[in-house]
Design a protein around this motif. Structure first.
Motif, PDB file in Angstrom:
ATOM      1  N   HIS A 561       4.772  -2.217   9.910  1.00 56.58           N
ATOM      2  CA  HIS A 561       4.072  -1.223  10.719  1.00 56.58           C
ATOM      3  C   HIS A 561       2.563  -1.376  10.629  1.00 56.58           C
ATOM      4  O   HIS A 561       1.852  -1.194  11.624  1.00 56.58           O
ATOM      5  N   TYR A 562       2.070  -1.722   9.428  1.00 56.17           N
ATOM      6  CA  TYR A 562       0.626  -1.816   9.246  1.00 56.17           C
ATOM      7  C   TYR A 562       0.149  -3.261   9.154  1.00 56.17           C
ATOM      8  O   TYR A 562      -1.019  -3.506   8.855  1.00 56.17           O
ATOM      9  N   GLN A 563       1.089  -4.187   9.383  1.00 55.45           N
ATOM     10  CA  GLN A 563       0.753  -5.603   9.487  1.00 55.45           C
ATOM     11  C   GLN A 563       0.007  -6.120   8.253  1.00 55.45           C
ATOM     12  O   GLN A 563      -1.087  -6.683   8.334  1.00 55.45           O
ATOM     13  N   VAL A 564       0.632  -5.885   7.090  1.00 48.23           N
ATOM     14  CA  VAL A 564       0.119  -6.412   5.825  1.00 48.23           C
ATOM     15  C   VAL A 564       1.263  -7.105   5.103  1.00 48.23           C
ATOM     16  O   VAL A 564       2.437  -6.850   5.373  1.00 48.23           O
ATOM     17  N   ALA A 565       0.910  -7.975   4.188  1.00 55.99           N
ATOM     18  CA  ALA A 565       1.936  -8.655   3.404  1.00 55.99           C
ATOM     19  C   ALA A 565       2.620  -7.652   2.480  1.00 55.99           C
ATOM     20  O   ALA A 565       1.981  -6.702   1.994  1.00 55.99           O
ATOM     21  N   PRO A 566       3.924  -7.817   2.212  1.00 56.65           N
ATOM     22  CA  PRO A 566       4.631  -6.869   1.336  1.00 56.65           C
ATOM     23  C   PRO A 566       3.965  -6.712  -0.025  1.00 56.65           C
ATOM     24  O   PRO A 566       3.958  -5.595  -0.580  1.00 56.65           O
ATOM     25  N   GLU A 567       3.412  -7.784  -0.569  1.00 59.08           N
ATOM     26  CA  GLU A 567       2.799  -7.678  -1.894  1.00 59.08           C
ATOM     27  C   GLU A 567       1.507  -6.853  -1.883  1.00 59.08           C
ATOM     28  O   GLU A 567       0.989  -6.489  -2.935  1.00 59.08           O
ATOM     29  N   GLN A 568       1.005  -6.544  -0.697  1.00 57.76           N
ATOM     30  CA  GLN A 568      -0.200  -5.709  -0.601  1.00 57.76           C
ATOM     31  C   GLN A 568       0.134  -4.215  -0.514  1.00 57.76           C
ATOM     32  O   GLN A 568      -0.767  -3.388  -0.486  1.00 57.76           O
ATOM     33  N   PHE A 578      -2.056  -0.058   1.323  1.00 49.81           N
ATOM     34  CA  PHE A 578      -1.774  -1.322   2.001  1.00 49.81           C
ATOM     35  C   PHE A 578      -3.118  -1.973   2.280  1.00 49.81           C
ATOM     36  O   PHE A 578      -3.913  -1.505   3.095  1.00 49.81           O
ATOM     37  N   GLY A 579      -3.365  -3.058   1.557  1.00 49.71           N
ATOM     38  CA  GLY A 579      -4.675  -3.708   1.653  1.00 49.71           C
ATOM     39  C   GLY A 579      -5.740  -2.785   1.093  1.00 49.71           C
ATOM     40  O   GLY A 579      -5.612  -2.245  -0.005  1.00 49.71           O
TER      41      GLY A 579
END
Length: 782
Positions: A561-568, A578-579
């Motif tokens: 949904h927020y277009q970040v990598a899962p590890e972030q 997230f990020g």
């Protein structure tokens, strides 16, 4: 993909130190306890038409029932119904393992206090009064009352258990020194503040809802279903909290649940069964008393070279949990010591007394105290400090091979007893205080001081591998609040607090945002008892698994949904990061709900690596060991037998504690409870087999005045090498062994009467009378 929704907050850096486990949170119900608002089974508002039950009890220890006249009972004021064994629609049995424990006596009674019939009346008082009007014709039979009598008669509820390693006889004969002796250690009443109670309410289609003060709702479900001739899915058992359990509500709550449910099913009305304290203590089993006969070979340095022990317990009239208790006693005879050549025989004596059951420690304390008694004897025989003898016998350090395998074959790989005892020795000033007690005794002809330090190694897990499993449910609601339900039961030990902390930590929330609900067989099925110190270990892991599943789903949603990598994506401090952005957890959950993300999950855990062969008494029955040690200093009046605990220092290995405040409280409580078992709490049956210590007026548990003015309890800094919940260790049962130090400090003080030349024949509990007997024996010794 939809365009990401606006972020409600811009985050600072993710707080790397954020955590919700490891904090000293108060008990989740502490405020309710103090205000009197915590709901126990007897506090549940009674439904219209509720009736009250009482049990009619046997007056003989062993007899045939030639006739039962209940006419006066039936005609008594307020009585609605009277039931005997023939009125039970299903199985007349409440035994947890072997079906040898009838709900109501049928044809024969086997102890004074055995339930014979149920009387149901409009009030509690009417039911109790009516129960005493029965006329029963008995044909008395011979009765066995003590474990020694049971051993002589070869009267056992189960076949004896035997564990042998090495060649005891050869090692014993070759040992430089040998000793033989006997020891008797008494039992103990659980004395929970809230007595046994069950409230059964019939439901539609043969359903039955039972509110029960129990440590094992699933077993209560099974017993009630069998007694009613129904399936388990007809029965729901619920327990929000208990006012103490200590093992007395693991299996023995079944009798009360079954009697209430049988009455409710027949009358189609709610029935509550709450015995008075006297009846509770007469009917229910206690900690097993043990009698020991031992042979020990040892060297000049005090190292044990050969050890043989025959221990027989007072099991009572039925098996109950005596088998597992004896197994754990066998597996804890070694305590913290390496024993190369051993021969251990455990017998469960069948006696015409209450069927004894689980009690905090579950046989472990009874096994370990025997070897501690032996070491105390060896030290005095060699004129050595008992601590030095203990050190000589400790298991090897964790990185050492050789002296690190238990008699039952499990390798000890997490041993910290050397470091832990060394720290306690230094912090408590043990050596200096020991010298001071001897100086005091040299100048004091009547008052004698004693001091002792004793270690603990205690295995954690159920002896039966299949019992080491647990389930949990976690719900995240749209407002961001969280509900957890698990199979453990709350009896004051703080399991709900710890499990809620685990869930809160997993979801990055403060504890206040997570709530635990009543244990309920319709929510989490097939649960194990909350016992064996496994409650937080098993249910914490299951709840963590459920919360982790939700977090992983939410991480996937956030990543997409927020277009970040899962590890972030990280959950912490009541936010979702997230990020370099963050959103409050409730707002994030609303977005996830709108996106149809599943916000609830079940969780499951099974302890790995366990095995046990009952035939060979070998395997890996424990996931890990918990360690501890305590120093106790006492003063004894040798003219009256009175004594006082002056100071106690305890150091306990809780691993990485989930909640230090609760854990320290558990250590303190266990210490005082164990001290009561070994000193003041004496169970006494008269010649007719009636328990005479069946009320607070005749049975002395420790009071606040028995606590030492100086009571120092600390947690040893350690990390559990086993993958336990957050690398913590159990704290329920092991600390009960710490007050061994009190018993041996009393023995040390008595030995001072004879200038430490003789071993006082002190038995447990070390009551004033027992102390005087030991003092006189030392004075009379040549």
């Amino acid at each position: 993909m939809n365009k990401p929704e606006p972020i409600t907050a811009i985050a600072p850096a993710v707080p790397d130190t954020w955590a919700e486990v490891g904090k000293p949170h108060p008990h989740e119900s502490a405020r309710l306890h103090v205000l009197g608002e915590a709901t126990y089974t007897d506090d549940i508002p009674e439904l219209h038409g509720t009736l009250h039950a009482a049990l009619g009890l046997s007056q003989k220890a062993h007899a045939k029932l030639r006739g039962i006249d209940l006419s006066a009972v039936s005609q008594a004021e307020g009585v609605v119904a009277v039931y005997t064994a023939r009125d039970i629609p299903g199985m007349n049995d409440c035994g947890p393992i072997i079906h040898d424990d009838p709900i109501l006596a049928d044809g024969v009674v086997q102890y004074v206090g055995q339930p014979v019939f149920i009387v149901v009346a409009d009030t509690h008082d009417h039911a109790r009064r009516a129960a005493r009007l029965a006329k029963i014709d008995y044909e008395e039979l011979p009765a066995i009352l003590t474990p020694q009598e049971a051993k002589r008669a070869q009267s056992f509820v189960l076949p004896p258990m035997h564990l042998a390693r090495g060649d005891f006889r050869r090692a014993f004969e070759q040992a430089p020194h040998r000793l033989r002796g006997e020891l008797h250690v008494g039992g103990q009443e659980q004395f929970y503040l809230e007595g046994q109670i069950s409230y059964a309410v019939p439901k539609e289609d043969n359903g039955m809802h039972v509110w029960c003060s129990t440590q094992h709702p699933s077993e209560m479900q099974h017993v009630v279903a069998h007694a009613l001739g129904l399936h388990s899915h007809h029965v729901t058992v619920e327990c929000r909290r208990m006012g103490g359990g200590f093992g007395g509500k693991e299996s023995q709550s079944a009798l009360w649940a079954a009697c209430a449910a049988i009455s409710a099913a027949r009358l189609k009305r709610p029935v509550k069964l709450r015995p008075d304290r006297d009846d509770d203590m007469l009917v229910t089993g206690k900690r097993h008393c043990f009698h020991y006969e031992y042979e020990i070979g040892y060297g000049d340095d005090g190292r044990i070279l050969a050890a043989k022990v025959e221990m027989v317990s007072r099991a009572g009239f039925s098996a109950d949990l005596s088998g597992p208790v004896a197994t754990r006693a066998v597996c804890h005879f070694d305590n913290a010591y390496y024993l190369s050549d051993v021969d251990i025989l455990a017998m469960c004596g069948k006696t015409n007394t209450q069927s004894n059951t689980a009690f905090r420690g579950f046989g472990g304390p009874q096994g370990a105290i025997a070897i501690e008694y032996v070491i105390d004897e060896i030290a005095r025989n060699l004129s050595m400090d008992p601590l030095d003898v203990r050190r000589a016998n400790f298991y090897g350090r964790s990185d050492e091979e050789g002296r690190n395998v238990t008699p039952y074959g499990q390798k000890v790989i997490d041993n910290v007893i050397h470091e832990l005892v060394a720290q306690l020795e230094a912090d408590s000033g043990y050596r200096e205080r020991r010298a001071a007690t001897r100086a005091f005794n040299a100048a004091s002809p009547v008052l004698k001081k004693g001091i002792a330090i004793t270690p603990v190694k205690f295995g954690i897990s159920f002896n039966l591998p299949h019992l080491n499993q647990a389930g949990a449910l976690v719900h995240v609601y749209v407002d961001g609040s969280v509900l957890v339900n698990h199979g453990g039961t709350e009896m004051g030990q703080g399991i709900n607090t710890k499990v809620a902390q685990v869930v809160a930590h997993e979801l990055g929330l403060d504890l206040s945002r997570v709530r635990a609900t009543a244990t309920d067989t319709s929510k989490v099925a097939n649960t194990s008892a909350t016992a064996a110190s496994t409650g937080a270990d098993l249910n914490g892991k299951a709840a963590q698994d459920a919360a982790r599943r939700i977090r992983e789903r939410l991480t996937g949603f956030a990543s997409a949904h927020y277009q970040v990598a899962p590890e972030q994506v990280r959950f912490a401090d009541n936010q979702v990061f997230f990020g370099d952005r963050a959103e409050p957890f409730p707002a994030f959950i609303r977005h996830a709900y709108n996106a149809r993300v599943q916000l609830w999950s079940d969780g499951f855990y099974a302890t790995p690596g366990l095995s046990w062969d009952a035939a060979t008494m070998s395997g890996n029955p424990f996931y890990y060991f918990a360690y501890g040690a305590a120093v106790a200093e006492v003063v004894v009046d040798t003219l009256t037998g009175e004594w006082k605990l002056l100071r106690a220092d305890a150091l306990y290995d809780a691993g990485k504690s989930l909640n230090p405040a609760i854990d320290i409280g558990q250590v303190e409580g266990a210490f005082i409870q164990g001290m009561g078992w070994l000193t003041t709490e004496e169970l006494w049956w008269n010649a007719s087999g009636k328990l005479m210590t069946h009320a607070p007026s005749t049975y002395k548990i420790p009071a606040i005045s028995d606590c030492p003015e100086q009571f120092h309890v600390k947690l040893f800094e350690n990390v559990n090498p086993a993958d336990s919940i957050h690398r913590s260790k159990a704290v329920g049962e092991p600390p009960l062994l710490l007050p061994f130090s009190v018993f041996f400090a009393i023995r040390d003080a008595i030995a001072a009467v004879g200038d430490y030349r003789h071993n006082p024949p002190l038995q447990a509990p070390a009551t004033c009378e027992a102390i005087l007997d030991a003092v006189e024996a030392v004075r009379a010794a040549p």
